[in-house]
Design an enzyme around this catalytic site. Sequence first.
Site, PDB file in Angstrom:
ATOM      1  CG  HIS A 466      -1.818   1.200   1.280  1.00 49.99           C
ATOM      2  ND1 HIS A 466      -3.305   1.089   0.969  1.00 49.99           N
ATOM      3  CD2 HIS A 466      -1.286   2.357   1.843  1.00 49.99           C
ATOM      4  CE1 HIS A 466      -3.484   2.307   1.287  1.00 49.99           C
ATOM      5  NE2 HIS A 466      -2.778   3.305   1.647  1.00 49.99           N
ATOM      6  CD  GLU A 467       1.471   3.719   3.830  1.00 57.33           C
ATOM      7  OE1 GLU A 467       1.743   4.659   3.107  1.00 57.33           O
ATOM      8  OE2 GLU A 467       0.534   3.460   4.420  1.00 57.33           O
ATOM      9  CG  HIS A 470       0.147   6.285  -0.562  1.00 55.39           C
ATOM     10  ND1 HIS A 470      -0.832   7.178  -1.200  1.00 55.39           N
ATOM     11  CD2 HIS A 470      -0.363   5.812   0.539  1.00 55.39           C
ATOM     12  CE1 HIS A 470      -1.735   6.673  -0.619  1.00 55.39           C
ATOM     13  NE2 HIS A 470      -1.557   6.166   0.547  1.00 55.39           N
ATOM     14  CG  HIS A 473       0.337   9.120  -6.667  1.00 52.79           C
ATOM     15  ND1 HIS A 473      -1.091   9.294  -6.398  1.00 52.79           N
ATOM     16  CD2 HIS A 473      -0.074   9.828  -7.994  1.00 52.79           C
ATOM     17  CE1 HIS A 473      -2.033   9.865  -6.984  1.00 52.79           C
ATOM     18  NE2 HIS A 473      -1.229  10.133  -8.174  1.00 52.79           N
TER      19      HIS A 473
END
Length: 684
Positions: A466-467, A470, A473
């Site tokens: 998940h991290e 980010h 992104h």
Amino acid sequence: MSNDASNPLLKSSELFLELPPFADITDADVVPAFEAAMASHLREIDQIATSSEAATFANTIEALERSGQDLDRVAAYFFNIAGTDATDSRMEIEAQIAPKLAAHFDQIRLRSDLWERIKSITSVSGAADEEEAARLLDKTREDFRRAGADLAVGDKAELSRINARLSELATAFGENLLKDTAARAVAISDRSELAGLSDDAIASFAAYAKKAGSDANWLIPLDLPSTPALLADLDNADTRAKLYEASLGRASNGANDNTDIVLEAARLRARRAKLLGFETHADYVIAKETAKTASAARKLIADLAPAAVANAEGEYKRVSDLAGDEPVTGADWPYWERRRKAEEFAVDTEELKNYFELNRVIEDGVFFAAHKLYGIEVKKREDLEGYAPGTTVWEVSQGGGETIGLIVTDYFSRPTKRGGAWMSSFRDQSKLLDRKPVVVNVMNIAETEPGTPVLLTLDEVTTAFHEFGHALHGLLSDVTYPTFSGTNVPRDFVEFPSQINENWALEPSILANYAFHVGTGAPIDADLVEAVKLARTAGEGFATVEYLAACAIDLAWHSLTEEEAAAVTDVDAFEADALAELGLDVANIAPRYRSRYFNHIFAGGYSAGYYSYLWAEVLDADGFDWFIENGGASAAGGAHFREEVLSRGGAIDFTEAYRAFRGRDKDIEPLLVRRGLAGTNAES
């Protein structure tokens, strides 16, 4: 105290991609650097606002984008360090600086001559990217209006006072929570109280006790959510109860009580919303999110609540049947749920950890998936140092060629680290400023003794993916203006790329590259993986209710009018009413966060926005189906997602971007299936 010339924070770093020279910076440098950087930023703004030239996009909007680079550097350094290593000195600095920063930005956004120049600009002709420039002009105007640029002089002064006070309250809330969380770590004197835990886990709690300077033989730190993950493993019911009670009681009494902060913050936010022309803070916040209206966010929660509660009640009956004569409280439910999964699905979560060794998960899982999808290489830079022991710096390149950026990873817990997991940055990508990104991934994994493998739970594996979603992104951003870089997008869209990336954790071609038994070297069995997927679905009732309950609390606080907020005096009663209104007051399920330790909404920028994880999961569940329909983890799929979403940052219309990626508007049905809620009539 350093002067401006010698202060390492006031000049560009000579290290690769301007990675901060952490070893050269002391806490004594920080306040002088902030003061000098704010002063230089105001001089830059003054030049823009008082220019004798007619306002143009280049001399006003682009000039604003170029301004404040010293302040960006100082703030990025300090707030990253303050979150990951919050010493007493740094907490004092944060308390001193936070209200000054709020006042600084108000001084800019409430400046009438600057606002008049911005309003007078009619063209972006000649900009390097006119489409992005037009979006930036619109966004700048919107941001200034939302910041109060059109208010009367007296109202501007009141708004500035409110913003400064809210900044003080947010800092105090976070500091109280950090201190009380550390103080409430559960001390254990008898090893029998830790029955059910592995030798490695027990050793990690002994190491944590030493790190914290405790006299206890073992010290169990608290997780960020209400229900600690460790409850699933502890055989001793009394230890479970102590851990659960400590978790639920955080920041609720004594010197670190956040009660008054919660009440004052809610009142001030409601007052600010009214000043700015909105009925409530939720209306103010969500107007700029992709949900557009607070009622749309509430509807998503209300529509999902009945099915989630029904599922949770069914799950509770099954775990109670398994427990027999033993009572099942909120502290016991995860323990019996684990045993239920072992019995019904042949999934032993403790044994499962043996397939998830930290280094393999990161390098052969997280980084491998990114290479497979986006063609990037992630290599350790032994010559570059992070900001604390245990941090690692990695260079990210395109196919081993052109450097894209750097990522610093900080995975292990420490007593001075804020709880949870997050991504942030030391530097954002921008073509205007010729910058490549330097991003950070932070988690709170228990550190083992040297030479002992660090084994992750499946939740921790998912969090690592998940991290890094980010991080992607930020790393794959390809925009002109820093305002739009990477994760500078609405809260209810920012979680979309990260939640998409979670899915690769159990994707067969990725899993086959990293999930090997730490003892035998055997790959994880395909049947076990399928059982894990089934077992995860089986626990979604509990997970959905605790999450929706936290959303309900968030929206309840921030849907108060100014008059309603003034009348609230009892935090516990207010929470109980908010949960009862939506039928989310389910016995033995605590909200994922309760108000006094809800850092996301009272200190973390998610006020009226905690619903965003669910809103983004609608996009994620539907969006990941696109990958499945188009070849799974493929370079072609990754290129498409990168082009339409990851590279564009905030320089897009988010609904149009999703439509361009998916080929149609979002569909909620995949989310309902994933969470075991299929058959409801929820819409978003």
